[in-house]
Every structure is written in C-alpha cells, then in structure tokens.
Enzyme design. Structure first.
Site, PDB file in Angstrom:
ATOM      1  N   PHE A 119       0.849  -1.198   0.000  1.00 13.05           N
ATOM      2  CA  PHE A 119       0.000   0.000   0.000  1.00 13.05           C
ATOM      3  C   PHE A 119       0.880   1.242   0.000  1.00 13.05           C
ATOM      4  O   PHE A 119       1.788   1.362   0.825  1.00 13.05           O
ATOM      5  CB  PHE A 119      -0.921  -0.006   1.231  1.00 13.05           C
ATOM      6  CG  PHE A 119      -1.977  -1.069   1.158  1.00 13.05           C
ATOM      7  CD1 PHE A 119      -1.657  -2.404   1.376  1.00 13.05           C
ATOM      8  CD2 PHE A 119      -3.278  -0.744   0.828  1.00 13.05           C
ATOM      9  CE1 PHE A 119      -2.621  -3.394   1.276  1.00 13.05           C
ATOM     10  CE2 PHE A 119      -4.256  -1.729   0.732  1.00 13.05           C
ATOM     11  CZ  PHE A 119      -3.916  -3.063   0.953  1.00 13.05           C
ATOM     12  N   VAL A 210       5.306  -0.768   2.913  1.00 14.21           N
ATOM     13  CA  VAL A 210       6.000  -0.228   1.731  1.00 14.21           C
ATOM     14  C   VAL A 210       7.253   0.562   2.105  1.00 14.21           C
ATOM     15  O   VAL A 210       8.163   0.697   1.283  1.00 14.21           O
ATOM     16  CB  VAL A 210       5.057   0.697   0.918  1.00 14.21           C
ATOM     17  CG1 VAL A 210       4.878   2.048   1.620  1.00 14.21           C
ATOM     18  CG2 VAL A 210       5.567   0.890  -0.509  1.00 14.21           C
ATOM     19  N   ASP A 211       7.297   1.078   3.351  1.00 11.08           N
ATOM     20  CA  ASP A 211       8.470   1.899   3.749  1.00 11.08           C
ATOM     21  C   ASP A 211       9.608   0.977   4.179  1.00 11.08           C
ATOM     22  O   ASP A 211      10.143   1.079   5.288  1.00 11.08           O
ATOM     23  CB  ASP A 211       8.090   2.893   4.850  1.00 11.08           C
ATOM     24  CG  ASP A 211       7.248   2.258   5.961  1.00 11.08           C
ATOM     25  OD1 ASP A 211       7.218   2.811   7.055  1.00 11.08           O
ATOM     26  OD2 ASP A 211       6.636   1.202   5.716  1.00 11.08           O
ATOM     27  N   GLU A 301      -2.033  -4.289  13.519  1.00 14.33           N
ATOM     28  CA  GLU A 301      -1.058  -5.226  14.100  1.00 14.33           C
ATOM     29  C   GLU A 301      -1.638  -5.898  15.349  1.00 14.33           C
ATOM     30  O   GLU A 301      -1.420  -7.105  15.570  1.00 14.33           O
ATOM     31  CB  GLU A 301       0.238  -4.508  14.462  1.00 14.33           C
ATOM     32  CG  GLU A 301       1.345  -5.428  14.951  1.00 14.33           C
ATOM     33  CD  GLU A 301       2.676  -4.696  15.110  1.00 14.33           C
ATOM     34  OE1 GLU A 301       2.927  -4.159  16.223  1.00 14.33           O
ATOM     35  OE2 GLU A 301       3.442  -4.655  14.129  1.00 14.33           O
TER      36      GLU A 301
HETATM   37  O1  48C Z   1       0.418   3.820   2.512  1.00 13.80           O
HETATM   38  C1  48C Z   1       0.358   4.338   3.629  1.00 13.80           C
HETATM   39  N1  48C Z   1       0.152   5.692   3.750  1.00 13.80           N
HETATM   40  C2  48C Z   1       0.070   6.317   4.949  1.00 13.80           C
HETATM   41  O2  48C Z   1      -0.147   7.564   4.985  1.00 13.80           O
HETATM   42  C3  48C Z   1       0.254   5.534   6.124  1.00 13.80           C
HETATM   43  C4  48C Z   1       0.463   4.171   6.009  1.00 13.80           C
HETATM   44  N2  48C Z   1       0.508   3.599   4.766  1.00 13.80           N
HETATM   45  C5  48C Z   1       0.713   2.150   4.605  1.00 13.80           C
HETATM   46  O3  48C Z   1       0.516   1.482   5.861  1.00 13.80           O
HETATM   47  C6  48C Z   1       2.140   1.854   4.152  1.00 13.80           C
HETATM   48  O4  48C Z   1       2.152   0.681   3.363  1.00 13.80           O
HETATM   49  C7  48C Z   1       2.857   1.589   5.470  1.00 13.80           C
HETATM   50  O5  48C Z   1       3.995   0.730   5.278  1.00 13.80           O
HETATM   51  C8  48C Z   1       1.766   0.919   6.305  1.00 13.80           C
HETATM   52  C9  48C Z   1       1.868   1.175   7.813  1.00 13.80           C
HETATM   53  N3  48C Z   1       3.200   0.876   8.352  1.00 13.80           N
HETATM   54  C10 48C Z   1       3.991   1.923   8.726  1.00 13.80           C
HETATM   55  O6  48C Z   1       3.677   3.079   8.617  1.00 13.80           O
HETATM   56  C11 48C Z   1       5.337   1.552   9.361  1.00 13.80           C
HETATM   57  N4  48C Z   1       6.039   0.586   8.532  1.00 13.80           N
HETATM   58  C12 48C Z   1       5.078   1.010  10.740  1.00 13.80           C
END
Ligand code: 48C
Length: 351
Positions: A119, A210-211, A301
């Site tokens: 995402f 995704v991060d 989670e």
């Molecule tokens: O795609 C988004 N956009 C946002 O503004 C916030 C979260 N996310 C998705 O949710 C990303 O794929 C992120 O990886 C995930 C939530 N996980 C994180 O923010 C850290 N890896 C904990």
C-alpha cells in the site's frame, strides 16, 4: 514314575521332564530375545552411518557434537542458537534451516504465482521505487510474481523494469485522513480483491509494508498456508512484555495468560484463502471496535496478533524478514532480508 511322585515329590518331582523342556525353551527364547535387544542397542548407539541412522538422543550428544563431521552438523543440528520449531510443529525460518535449491525446485514444479500486496497511499508513494527495485533483486527470484500496488495516486507509481514472469497491477483505492486508518483499512482492501482478482490470479499472497527495502533473498521458504513474522522488537521477549491489546472492550483483546509470540503487522501471508479469512476477520473486528468507539493499541497489528493466537500460523518467519537497523545488529541475524527505510514521519504521514 509314581503319579503321586509326579504330584508331591520335591523340586526334582515338580520339574518333570516335560516341564524341564518347556522351561528350557522359554529360557532359550528369553536369551535369544535379550541377545537380539543387546545387539540392537549396541548397533543403535554405535551406528554412525549417514542420516538414516537414528539420531543419538543420549545426553552425551551435547558434549560430543564437536565430533560430528560437517555433513552431520548441517543436516542434524542446523541451528542450535535459535528456536526453529513451535510447540505446534510450525517451523521458524532462519538462515541455515532450509535448502533453497530443494525448495525452489519443488515450487517450480508447482508453477506457482505469488502475489505481493503493498500500500502506497498519499505521501508513501515515495517509497515505491526502492521497494520495487529491491524486490526485483531479491523477492521470489525465478518465480512468477504479481505486484499488487494499492494507491490513491496511480499516476505517481514509478516505472520499474520487471523481469520475465513478473507484473505490476495498480489498484486505485481511496485514502483516509489519519495514517492509522490507512494502515487498518489495508485488511479491508485486501479482502475486497479476493473474489475479483486474487483467487484467480495467484496461489499465495504476501502482505507487507512499503516503507521498506529488500536487502537479501526472500524466497519460497516463506510460503505456507498461513505465516507471520516475529516482530524485531520482541522476538526474544517474554509474553508479559508483548504489546497486545489488553483492554477487554476491544475485539483485539488478548488475555494476559494467552499468546505465543508477538508478530509484526508489516509482513504476513499465506494461501489466498487463508489470507482472505484473516483479512476479513480482522477488518470485521476493527469495524466493531470503531462502532464501539475504541481503536486497538497498535491498530491492524493488534488484530493480526489476536488472530494468530487463535489461528496458529503454519510457519513463522524470523526477524531476518523484517528488521530495523535502529535496533542494532544481532549475532543470530545471519541475514537482514527486509529492512525498514529511514523516514521522517512528520514529512510523510498525513500528507
Ligand atoms: O500507505 C500508507 N500511507 C500512509 O499515509 C500511512 C500508512 N501507509 C501504509 O501502511 C504503508 O504501506 C505503510 O507501510 C503501512 C503502515 N506501516 C507503517 O507506517 C510503518 N512501517 C510502521
């Protein structure tokens, strides 16, 4: 011989000739049986031919492992520094506990396609380029992969050259004001595409944050009906320190005397059907919480962890599969396969 004699005589009288023969035969039986057992035991403990020999479980095992040759060390001991199996016989995947060549051959014969869901909503689209480029280098190399990219900014999805058998599917979705909501809605969005796409297009789904960036091989060794990943912050922790949701008012509630591990929300998966059941259940639970005006401590989670308490994963990935170098380096981490990317939360969250 007088019949009384036969009945009332001393030991000699008791041990008539017939009885002597029976006793002698029985003794012969016991002797030969005992001899056989003795030989078996000697063979059992001294047999040192190959893998088919029963593994010695005597206590001397620990102090004579240095006597084992490399073949035995690799095939018998694998890893003795980490937990490699749960109490319900689910393997815990670490470097050195599997043979990639054997597994790749098995999966190639099954001709599977693996779906990777990610995402990138609002500003998180900035992570896609590195994510996809490193996935091309390390994720399921040599197998068919569909990248399912859920985003509210399809026009910002970068062009990345993909190897043969791999394709990018951009799925436009809505965004939400809060990053917590975006994170939680992933369960809903994955379950929504089950019927429309996943059940017809892939055999397994791998659902990740995704991060992140791939930093080493992530292959078919991770695949199983249902798998989760040990959270890097808790893999060696005791249950009472797990950050489960402990408020009974939430659907993510886990009683303080329950739970096996603390799983990371950023890497789970399994067969399409199992992932559908998990994501649907978690989404429904989050909607009940929302209606009750409560949000679990760690959002999706928390619900994932609750689900895994009562639906045990059939395989568990070690923290090799989701690591953050901010937590330092650990001797037991022979590989860091999937790494958190540095990010300035203020700069990208809710933007
Ligand atoms: O795609 C988004 N956009 C946002 O503004 C916030 C979260 N996310 C998705 O949710 C990303 O794929 C992120 O990886 C995930 C939530 N996980 C994180 O923010 C850290 N890896 C904990």
């Amino acid at each position: 011989m007088d019949k009384d004699q036969g009945k009332t005589g001393g030991v000699k009288g008791y041990l008539t000739k017939r009885r002597l023969c029976v006793v002698g035969f029985i003794m012969l039986l016991f002797f030969s049986f005992g001899f056989g057992v003795g030989v078996g035991f000697v063979w059992y403990t001294s047999n040192d031919t190959g893998l088919d020999a029963p593994i010695k479980i005597s206590s001397t095992m620990s102090n004579n492992t240095q006597d084992l040759d490399d073949f035995h060390k690799v095939n018998l001991l694998r890893r003795s520094d980490v937990l490699t199996m749960t109490l319900w016989f689910a393997p815990i995947v670490w470097e050195g506990t599997y043979n990639s060549e054997i597994l790749n051959e098995q999966f190639r014969q099954r001709n599977v396609t693996v779906g990777l869901t990610v995402f990138a909503i609002k500003k998180y689209v900035v992570f896609l380029k590195k994510f996809l480029e490193t996935a091309e280098m390390y994720f399921m190399v040599g197998h068919r992969v569909n990248y399912y990219i859920f985003t509210d900014r399809p026009e910002e999805v970068p062009e990345v050259v993909l190897k043969e058998g791999r394709k990018k599917v951009v799925l436009p979705v809505q965004n939400y004001p809060r990053w917590q909501e975006i994170s939680m809605r992933r369960m809903e969005m994955i379950s929504n595409f089950f019927q429309q796409r996943f059940i017809n297009e892939v055999s397994y789904l791998v659902c990740v944050d995704v991060d992140m960036r791939f930093n080493d091989q992530v292959g078919v060794e991770i695949l199983s009906d249902l798998f989760g990943t040990l959270h890097p912050g808790f893999y060696a922790a005791e249950r009472q320190s797990f950050t489960y949701e402990h408020r009974p008012a939430s659907q993510a509630y886990v009683p303080s005397d329950e739970g096996d591990f603390y799983y990371a929300g950023g890497f789970f998966g399994g067969t399409v059907m199992e992932v559908y059941k998990l994501t649907k259940k978690c989404h429904e639970a989050m909607m009940v919480d929302k209606a009750n005006g409560i949000e679990a401590i760690w959002h999706d989670e928390s619900h994932l962890n609750k689900y895994f308490v009562y639906h045990k994963p059939t395989k568990i990935l070690s923290p090799e599969y989701l690591w953050d170098d901010d937590m330092g380096r650990r001797e037991i981490l022979k590989k860091r396969r999937f790494l958190a990317v540095r990010k300035n939360h203020a700069a990208i969250r809710n933007k």
